[in-house]
Scaffold this motif. Structure first.
Motif, PDB file in Angstrom:
ATOM      1  N   ALA A 116      63.101 -41.113 -22.140  1.00  0.00           N
ATOM      2  CA  ALA A 116      62.106 -42.079 -22.606  1.00  0.00           C
ATOM      3  C   ALA A 116      62.729 -43.467 -22.735  1.00  0.00           C
ATOM      4  O   ALA A 116      62.103 -44.474 -22.366  1.00  0.00           O
ATOM      5  N   LEU A 117      63.948 -43.537 -23.253  1.00  0.00           N
ATOM      6  CA  LEU A 117      64.624 -44.832 -23.367  1.00  0.00           C
ATOM      7  C   LEU A 117      64.900 -45.433 -21.992  1.00  0.00           C
ATOM      8  O   LEU A 117      64.754 -46.641 -21.793  1.00  0.00           O
ATOM      9  N   ASN A 118      65.280 -44.597 -21.041  1.00  0.00           N
ATOM     10  CA  ASN A 118      65.503 -45.084 -19.670  1.00  0.00           C
ATOM     11  C   ASN A 118      64.207 -45.626 -19.072  1.00  0.00           C
ATOM     12  O   ASN A 118      64.195 -46.698 -18.447  1.00  0.00           O
ATOM     13  N   ASP A 119      63.120 -44.882 -19.243  1.00  0.00           N
ATOM     14  CA  ASP A 119      61.835 -45.346 -18.721  1.00  0.00           C
ATOM     15  C   ASP A 119      61.374 -46.611 -19.441  1.00  0.00           C
ATOM     16  O   ASP A 119      60.805 -47.516 -18.824  1.00  0.00           O
ATOM     17  N   TYR A 120      61.629 -46.680 -20.742  1.00  0.00           N
ATOM     18  CA  TYR A 120      61.221 -47.859 -21.511  1.00  0.00           C
ATOM     19  C   TYR A 120      61.966 -49.102 -21.020  1.00  0.00           C
ATOM     20  O   TYR A 120      61.373 -50.176 -20.886  1.00  0.00           O
ATOM     21  N   ALA A 121      63.241 -48.959 -20.720  1.00  0.00           N
ATOM     22  CA  ALA A 121      64.006 -50.085 -20.186  1.00  0.00           C
ATOM     23  C   ALA A 121      63.403 -50.539 -18.851  1.00  0.00           C
ATOM     24  O   ALA A 121      63.274 -51.748 -18.592  1.00  0.00           O
ATOM     25  N   LYS A 122      63.012 -49.598 -18.029  1.00  0.00           N
ATOM     26  CA  LYS A 122      62.389 -49.924 -16.738  1.00  0.00           C
ATOM     27  C   LYS A 122      61.045 -50.624 -16.955  1.00  0.00           C
ATOM     28  O   LYS A 122      60.732 -51.596 -16.262  1.00  0.00           O
ATOM     29  N   VAL A 123      60.278 -50.140 -17.920  1.00  0.00           N
ATOM     30  CA  VAL A 123      58.978 -50.739 -18.225  1.00  0.00           C
ATOM     31  C   VAL A 123      59.165 -52.177 -18.705  1.00  0.00           C
ATOM     32  O   VAL A 123      58.478 -53.094 -18.236  1.00  0.00           O
ATOM     33  N   LYS A 124      60.077 -52.377 -19.646  1.00  0.00           N
ATOM     34  CA  LYS A 124      60.327 -53.728 -20.177  1.00  0.00           C
ATOM     35  C   LYS A 124      60.760 -54.672 -19.060  1.00  0.00           C
ATOM     36  O   LYS A 124      60.309 -55.814 -18.991  1.00  0.00           O
ATOM     37  N   GLU A 125      61.632 -54.183 -18.192  1.00  0.00           N
ATOM     38  CA  GLU A 125      62.109 -55.004 -17.080  1.00  0.00           C
ATOM     39  C   GLU A 125      60.953 -55.404 -16.171  1.00  0.00           C
ATOM     40  O   GLU A 125      60.810 -56.569 -15.806  1.00  0.00           O
ATOM     41  N   ASN A 126      60.115 -54.446 -15.820  1.00  0.00           N
ATOM     42  CA  ASN A 126      59.008 -54.736 -14.911  1.00  0.00           C
ATOM     43  C   ASN A 126      57.919 -55.578 -15.562  1.00  0.00           C
ATOM     44  O   ASN A 126      57.355 -56.455 -14.912  1.00  0.00           O
TER      45      ASN A 126
END
Length: 135
Positions: A116-126
């Motif tokens: 979830a943290l990995n996906d959240y970092a990707k979401v924030k970046e995008n």
């Protein structure tokens, strides 16, 4: 003879439609693992909305188990990330982060926290890139 052929054709058509719609039915007695398997199968077949529906059913039926709830919510968010629906994924991933932050260590499966943290970092970046492009 034509009536018999028409009846046979109608019966075959009905059977085909019935079987096809039952592919998507989740029996009321399905276990959490069976529902997860249906969701994964739907996702593997490219039926992402169907997978989300399975995970939502999982939450409705077994969401009182925190480990199952976290898994289902993560999988829904992850599908959104795969679809680049970052705005839909973001609140779910924030919720998961808050759940993990407020739970005792070892109470929930750690793998979902990390993913979830990995996906959240990707979401924030995008989402950040999307905001910068609008300026």
């Amino acid at each position: 003879m034509k009536k018999i052929s028409a009846l046979i054709l109608a019966a075959i058509t009905f059977a085909f439609i019935s079987c096809h719609s039952q592919d998507f039915a989740i029996p009321p007695e399905a276990t959490s693992l069976e529902i997860i398997q249906q969701a994964q199968t739907a996702f593997d077949k490219g039926k992402k909305q169907r997978a989300i529906e399975c995970y939502e059913t999982l939450i409705q039926r077994y969401g009182n188990n925190p480990a199952i709830y976290v898994e289902a919510r993560y999988e829904i968010a992850h599908i959104y990330v795969k679809q680049k629906k970052y705005k839909e994924a973001e609140p779910i991933l924030i919720e998961l982060k808050e759940i993990y932050d407020s739970s005792a260590p070892g109470m929930l499966p750690g793998a979902y926290r990390k993913m979830a943290l990995n996906d959240y970092a990707k979401v924030k970046e995008n989402l950040g890139n999307a905001k910068n492009e609008k300026k």
